[in-house]
Design a protein around this motif. Structure first.
Motif, mmCIF file in Angstrom:
data_model
loop_
_atom_site.group_PDB
_atom_site.id
_atom_site.type_symbol
_atom_site.label_atom_id
_atom_site.label_comp_id
_atom_site.label_asym_id
_atom_site.label_seq_id
_atom_site.Cartn_x
_atom_site.Cartn_y
_atom_site.Cartn_z
ATOM 1 N N GLY A 71 0.710 -1.176 0.224
ATOM 2 C CA GLY A 71 -0.275 0.209 -0.050
ATOM 3 C C GLY A 71 0.019 1.524 -0.132
ATOM 4 N N LEU A 72 1.974 1.081 0.210
ATOM 5 C CA LEU A 72 2.807 2.399 0.100
ATOM 6 C C LEU A 72 2.654 3.078 -1.243
ATOM 7 N N PRO A 73 3.269 4.109 -1.351
ATOM 8 C CA PRO A 73 3.565 5.683 -2.391
ATOM 9 C C PRO A 73 4.368 4.710 -3.341
ATOM 10 N N ASP A 74 4.390 4.708 -4.777
ATOM 11 C CA ASP A 74 5.659 3.849 -5.663
ATOM 12 C C ASP A 74 6.238 4.318 -5.500
ATOM 13 N N ARG A 75 7.068 5.677 -4.953
ATOM 14 C CA ARG A 75 8.442 6.631 -4.448
ATOM 15 C C ARG A 75 9.162 5.496 -3.555
ATOM 16 N N TYR A 76 8.668 4.362 -2.598
ATOM 17 C CA TYR A 76 9.077 3.516 -1.998
ATOM 18 C C TYR A 76 9.996 2.574 -2.569
ATOM 19 N N GLY A 77 9.624 2.332 -3.975
ATOM 20 C CA GLY A 77 9.995 1.209 -4.934
ATOM 21 C C GLY A 77 10.118 -0.054 -4.107
ATOM 22 N N GLU A 78 9.846 -1.586 -4.220
ATOM 23 C CA GLU A 78 9.285 -2.555 -4.141
ATOM 24 C C GLU A 78 10.371 -3.784 -2.971
ATOM 25 N N PHE A 79 8.765 -3.822 -1.912
ATOM 26 C CA PHE A 79 9.515 -4.109 -0.546
ATOM 27 C C PHE A 79 10.239 -5.643 -0.533
ATOM 28 N N VAL A 80 8.794 -6.272 -1.257
ATOM 29 C CA VAL A 80 8.849 -7.932 -1.646
ATOM 30 C C VAL A 80 8.274 -7.924 -3.118
ATOM 31 N N LYS A 81 9.618 -8.497 -4.160
ATOM 32 C CA LYS A 81 9.823 -8.584 -5.445
ATOM 33 C C LYS A 81 8.567 -9.507 -6.222
ATOM 34 N N PRO A 82 7.758 -9.089 -6.954
ATOM 35 C CA PRO A 82 6.825 -9.403 -7.361
ATOM 36 C C PRO A 82 7.460 -10.975 -7.560
ATOM 37 N N GLY A 83 6.828 -12.456 -7.328
ATOM 38 C CA GLY A 83 7.001 -13.165 -7.580
ATOM 39 C C GLY A 83 7.349 -14.249 -6.739
ATOM 40 N N GLU A 84 8.065 -13.641 -5.321
ATOM 41 C CA GLU A 84 8.330 -13.574 -3.687
ATOM 42 C C GLU A 84 7.503 -13.695 -2.832
ATOM 43 N N ILE A 85 7.759 -14.279 -1.959
ATOM 44 C CA ILE A 85 7.140 -14.072 -0.525
ATOM 45 C C ILE A 85 8.062 -13.652 0.103
ATOM 46 N N LYS A 86 9.648 -12.773 0.471
ATOM 47 C CA LYS A 86 10.016 -12.751 1.254
ATOM 48 C C LYS A 86 11.113 -11.729 1.076
ATOM 49 N N THR A 87 10.811 -10.857 1.688
ATOM 50 C CA THR A 87 11.595 -9.227 1.134
ATOM 51 C C THR A 87 12.954 -10.014 1.460
#
Length: 180
Positions: free
Chosen positions: A47-63
């Protein structure tokens, strides 16, 4: 308590609310079911704004970020326990923030998912996502290995043993407050 947590950081600023941590549409996931617990983690911070970037990469379940650095009032908003659970399920071990919403801090202890450290000074303006840090539980310190600097943290106090035990009910059982 865990003596040391080390890893890359994800940096946020002030007033990160529970809708940003885990949007309401994912609250139908049941954390007590292992597969749904993992899914919940994969949606942490979507739910973060896009400016933060991805916390969990697409297709991954862990950060790749076991530590979050944040500003003031982290976890404000609703009282949902899903917020610290989603972060814990994603692989977060600790959040270091200047301050917390009271209910989020309490939910960290109740669920035993992650350690809510409070910083003495504002770190989110000085740190950058991806930097390598350690949290030293014995010394109440955060070491930024990228910057070569050490920062004081406020002691965890009584919340530490509760999180170590795995949450409030596990702690109550462990200490004999309730029967096993």
């Amino acid at each position: 308590m865990g003596a040391l947590i080390r890893g890359a950081i994800f940096v946020l600023d002030d007033n990160i609310d529970t809708d940003q941590i885990i949007p309401a549409e994912y609250l139908t996931l049941v954390p007590s079911k292992p597969d749904e617990y993992e899914k919940l983690g994969s949606y942490a911070l979507v739910g973060l704004p896009d400016r933060y970037g991805e916390f969990v990469k697409p297709g991954e379940i862990k950060t790749q970020y076991p530590i979050i650095i944040a500003g003031e009032n982290f976890g404000c908003g609703s009282s949902r326990e899903h917020a610290p659970i989603a972060l814990g399920a994603s692989g977060v071990k600790a959040v270091v923030a200047l301050s917390y919403a009271r209910i989020f801090f309490r939910n960290c202890a109740a669920t035993g998912e992650l350690y809510p450290w409070e910083s003495v000074e504002r770190l989110c303006d000085e740190f950058e996502t991806g930097q390598e840090v350690s949290i030293d539980f014995e010394q109440n310190q955060l070491i930024n290995h990228t910057l070569g600097k050490t920062y004081s943290l406020k002691p965890l106090g009584e919340v530490g043993p509760v999180i170590d035990a795995g949450g409030i009910f596990a702690y109550a059982r462990q200490t004999g407050m309730i029967s096993r």
